[in-house]
Structure formats: C-alpha cells, structure tokens
Design a protein around this motif. Structure first.
Motif, PDB file in Angstrom:
ATOM      1  N   GLN A  29       0.817  -1.212   0.000  1.00 56.60           N
ATOM      2  CA  GLN A  29       0.000   0.000   0.000  1.00 56.60           C
ATOM      3  C   GLN A  29       0.854   1.267   0.000  1.00 56.60           C
ATOM      4  N   ASP A  30       2.136   1.138   0.395  1.00 57.06           N
ATOM      5  CA  ASP A  30       3.039   2.283   0.440  1.00 57.06           C
ATOM      6  C   ASP A  30       3.878   2.428  -0.829  1.00 57.06           C
ATOM      7  N   TRP A  31       3.706   1.523  -1.792  1.00 57.90           N
ATOM      8  CA  TRP A  31       4.468   1.608  -3.033  1.00 57.90           C
ATOM      9  C   TRP A  31       4.058   2.843  -3.816  1.00 57.90           C
ATOM     10  N   VAL A  32       5.022   3.523  -4.406  1.00 57.92           N
ATOM     11  CA  VAL A  32       4.748   4.684  -5.238  1.00 57.92           C
ATOM     12  C   VAL A  32       3.926   4.256  -6.454  1.00 57.92           C
ATOM     13  N   THR A  33       4.191   3.070  -6.978  1.00 57.69           N
ATOM     14  CA  THR A  33       3.486   2.573  -8.167  1.00 57.69           C
ATOM     15  C   THR A  33       2.370   1.609  -7.804  1.00 57.69           C
ATOM     16  N   GLY A  34       1.975   1.562  -6.553  1.00 61.29           N
ATOM     17  CA  GLY A  34       0.971   0.611  -6.093  1.00 61.29           C
ATOM     18  C   GLY A  34      -0.388   0.760  -6.733  1.00 61.29           C
ATOM     19  N   ASP A  35      -0.701   1.965  -7.218  1.00 59.57           N
ATOM     20  CA  ASP A  35      -2.002   2.205  -7.844  1.00 59.57           C
ATOM     21  C   ASP A  35      -2.016   1.886  -9.338  1.00 59.57           C
ATOM     22  N   GLU A  36      -0.852   1.545  -9.880  1.00 57.82           N
ATOM     23  CA  GLU A  36      -0.789   1.181 -11.302  1.00 57.82           C
ATOM     24  C   GLU A  36      -1.369  -0.215 -11.492  1.00 57.82           C
ATOM     25  N   PRO A  37      -1.801  -0.536 -12.713  1.00 58.24           N
ATOM     26  CA  PRO A  37      -2.309  -1.887 -12.969  1.00 58.24           C
ATOM     27  C   PRO A  37      -1.253  -2.948 -12.675  1.00 58.24           C
ATOM     28  N   MET A  38      -1.703  -4.118 -12.250  1.00 61.74           N
ATOM     29  CA  MET A  38      -0.754  -5.191 -11.954  1.00 61.74           C
ATOM     30  C   MET A  38       0.076  -5.514 -13.190  1.00 61.74           C
ATOM     31  N   THR A  39       1.250  -6.055 -12.945  1.00 59.99           N
ATOM     32  CA  THR A  39       2.156  -6.411 -14.033  1.00 59.99           C
ATOM     33  C   THR A  39       1.685  -7.701 -14.698  1.00 59.99           C
ATOM     34  N   GLY A  40       2.221  -7.975 -15.849  1.00 62.88           N
ATOM     35  CA  GLY A  40       1.913  -9.222 -16.541  1.00 62.88           C
ATOM     36  C   GLY A  40       2.329 -10.431 -15.727  1.00 62.88           C
ATOM     37  N   ALA A  41       3.468 -10.332 -15.048  1.00 61.81           N
ATOM     38  CA  ALA A  41       3.941 -11.438 -14.220  1.00 61.81           C
ATOM     39  C   ALA A  41       2.990 -11.683 -13.047  1.00 61.81           C
ATOM     40  N   GLN A  42       2.527 -10.609 -12.401  1.00 59.73           N
ATOM     41  CA  GLN A  42       1.573 -10.755 -11.312  1.00 59.73           C
ATOM     42  C   GLN A  42       0.284 -11.398 -11.811  1.00 59.73           C
ATOM     43  N   LYS A  43      -0.206 -10.948 -12.958  1.00 57.99           N
ATOM     44  CA  LYS A  43      -1.450 -11.466 -13.513  1.00 57.99           C
ATOM     45  C   LYS A  43      -1.331 -12.959 -13.807  1.00 57.99           C
ATOM     46  N   SER A  44      -0.230 -13.358 -14.406  1.00 56.64           N
ATOM     47  CA  SER A  44      -0.013 -14.761 -14.735  1.00 56.64           C
ATOM     48  C   SER A  44       0.059 -15.617 -13.473  1.00 56.64           C
ATOM     49  N   TYR A  45       0.820 -15.149 -12.477  1.00 56.04           N
ATOM     50  CA  TYR A  45       0.971 -15.909 -11.236  1.00 56.04           C
ATOM     51  C   TYR A  45      -0.348 -15.970 -10.476  1.00 56.04           C
ATOM     52  N   LEU A  46      -1.088 -14.859 -10.447  1.00 56.58           N
ATOM     53  CA  LEU A  46      -2.395 -14.854  -9.785  1.00 56.58           C
ATOM     54  C   LEU A  46      -3.361 -15.809 -10.461  1.00 56.58           C
ATOM     55  N   ASP A  47      -3.299 -15.898 -11.778  1.00 53.28           N
ATOM     56  CA  ASP A  47      -4.157 -16.832 -12.500  1.00 53.28           C
ATOM     57  C   ASP A  47      -3.862 -18.261 -12.039  1.00 53.28           C
ATOM     58  N   THR A  48      -2.590 -18.596 -11.944  1.00 53.32           N
ATOM     59  CA  THR A  48      -2.193 -19.935 -11.489  1.00 53.32           C
ATOM     60  C   THR A  48      -2.649 -20.181 -10.056  1.00 53.32           C
ATOM     61  N   LEU A  49      -2.385 -19.222  -9.171  1.00 50.51           N
ATOM     62  CA  LEU A  49      -2.761 -19.383  -7.765  1.00 50.51           C
ATOM     63  C   LEU A  49      -4.272 -19.478  -7.597  1.00 50.51           C
ATOM     64  N   ALA A  50      -5.018 -18.634  -8.307  1.00 45.60           N
ATOM     65  CA  ALA A  50      -6.478 -18.641  -8.195  1.00 45.60           C
ATOM     66  C   ALA A  50      -7.050 -19.971  -8.676  1.00 45.60           C
ATOM     67  N   ARG A  51      -6.508 -20.501  -9.757  1.00 41.18           N
ATOM     68  CA  ARG A  51      -6.962 -21.810 -10.251  1.00 41.18           C
ATOM     69  C   ARG A  51      -6.697 -22.890  -9.207  1.00 41.18           C
ATOM     70  N   ASP A  52      -5.488 -22.866  -8.629  1.00 41.82           N
ATOM     71  CA  ASP A  52      -5.138 -23.856  -7.600  1.00 41.82           C
ATOM     72  C   ASP A  52      -6.042 -23.749  -6.380  1.00 41.82           C
ATOM     73  N   ALA A  53      -6.450 -22.517  -6.052  1.00 37.85           N
ATOM     74  CA  ALA A  53      -7.295 -22.279  -4.879  1.00 37.85           C
ATOM     75  C   ALA A  53      -8.781 -22.433  -5.190  1.00 37.85           C
ATOM     76  N   GLY A  54      -9.121 -22.605  -6.466  1.00 37.73           N
ATOM     77  CA  GLY A  54     -10.520 -22.710  -6.851  1.00 37.73           C
ATOM     78  C   GLY A  54     -11.261 -21.398  -6.724  1.00 37.73           C
ATOM     79  N   GLU A  55     -10.560 -20.286  -6.934  1.00 31.64           N
ATOM     80  CA  GLU A  55     -11.148 -18.953  -6.797  1.00 31.64           C
ATOM     81  C   GLU A  55     -11.150 -18.215  -8.120  1.00 31.64           C
ATOM     82  N   THR A  56     -11.979 -17.191  -8.202  1.00 29.43           N
ATOM     83  CA  THR A  56     -12.012 -16.283  -9.336  1.00 29.43           C
ATOM     84  C   THR A  56     -11.688 -14.893  -8.812  1.00 29.43           C
ATOM     85  N   LEU A  57     -10.758 -14.215  -9.488  1.00 28.72           N
ATOM     86  CA  LEU A  57     -10.359 -12.864  -9.087  1.00 28.72           C
ATOM     87  C   LEU A  57     -10.592 -11.892 -10.231  1.00 28.72           C
ATOM     88  N   SER A  58     -10.766 -10.630  -9.896  1.00 31.65           N
ATOM     89  CA  SER A  58     -10.884  -9.581 -10.897  1.00 31.65           C
ATOM     90  C   SER A  58      -9.559  -9.460 -11.645  1.00 31.65           C
TER      91      SER A  58
END
Length: 80
Positions: A29-58
């Motif tokens: 929350q204190d990152w200067v760039t924290g309000d920017e859209p997530m990176t491609g790497a974050q999006k890819s990793y979140l997709d993997t984690l969400a699938r493993d957890a059986g969740e859907t994320l924005s």
C-alpha cells in the motif's frame, strides 16, 4: 579463499537474498506505483494461484492489490 557467492566489490556489508533480513521491504500500500495496474507477471501468477485455490479474481487489480492477493493465495495453496 573467497566464496564468489558472498564476495563484495563495493566494500559494504549489504547483502541480498536469504541473509538480507528483508529490511527494505515496504507494505504494498506504500508503493509509489501501487495504484498502477498489476504487471503481466503478477497477472499470470495470480491466474495460477487462483486456479489452484478454486477462486475467481478480478483481472483489473492494482499492483498493491495483486501483491496482497498473491500473499493470501500463497498461504492458501501452500505455495509461499
């Protein structure tokens, strides 16, 4: 004899990696760039984690929100 993994060319005792102690880690929350859209790497990793957890994320999370979700899902999926 000097171990090439621990040698320092700058003359400081600063280290990175396992022995660093994470003393410079900031809350997302204190990152200067924290309000920017997530990176491609974050999006890819979140997709993997969400699938493993059986969740859907924005898909329009900020970098800070994505980081928080990554930490949460790593704990839930034992990937952290």
């Amino acid at each position: 004899m000097t171990d090439s993994n621990t040698s320092s060319t700058s003359g400081t005792d600063e280290v990175l990696g396992a022995d660093a102690g994470n003393t410079t880690e900031k809350d997302p929350q204190d990152w200067v760039t924290g309000d920017e859209p997530m990176t491609g790497a974050q999006k890819s990793y979140l997709d993997t984690l969400a699938r493993d957890a059986g969740e859907t994320l924005s898909a329009d999370l900020t970098k800070a929100e994505a980081s928080a979700e990554i930490e949460r899902l790593q704990g839930k999926t034992d990937r952290g």
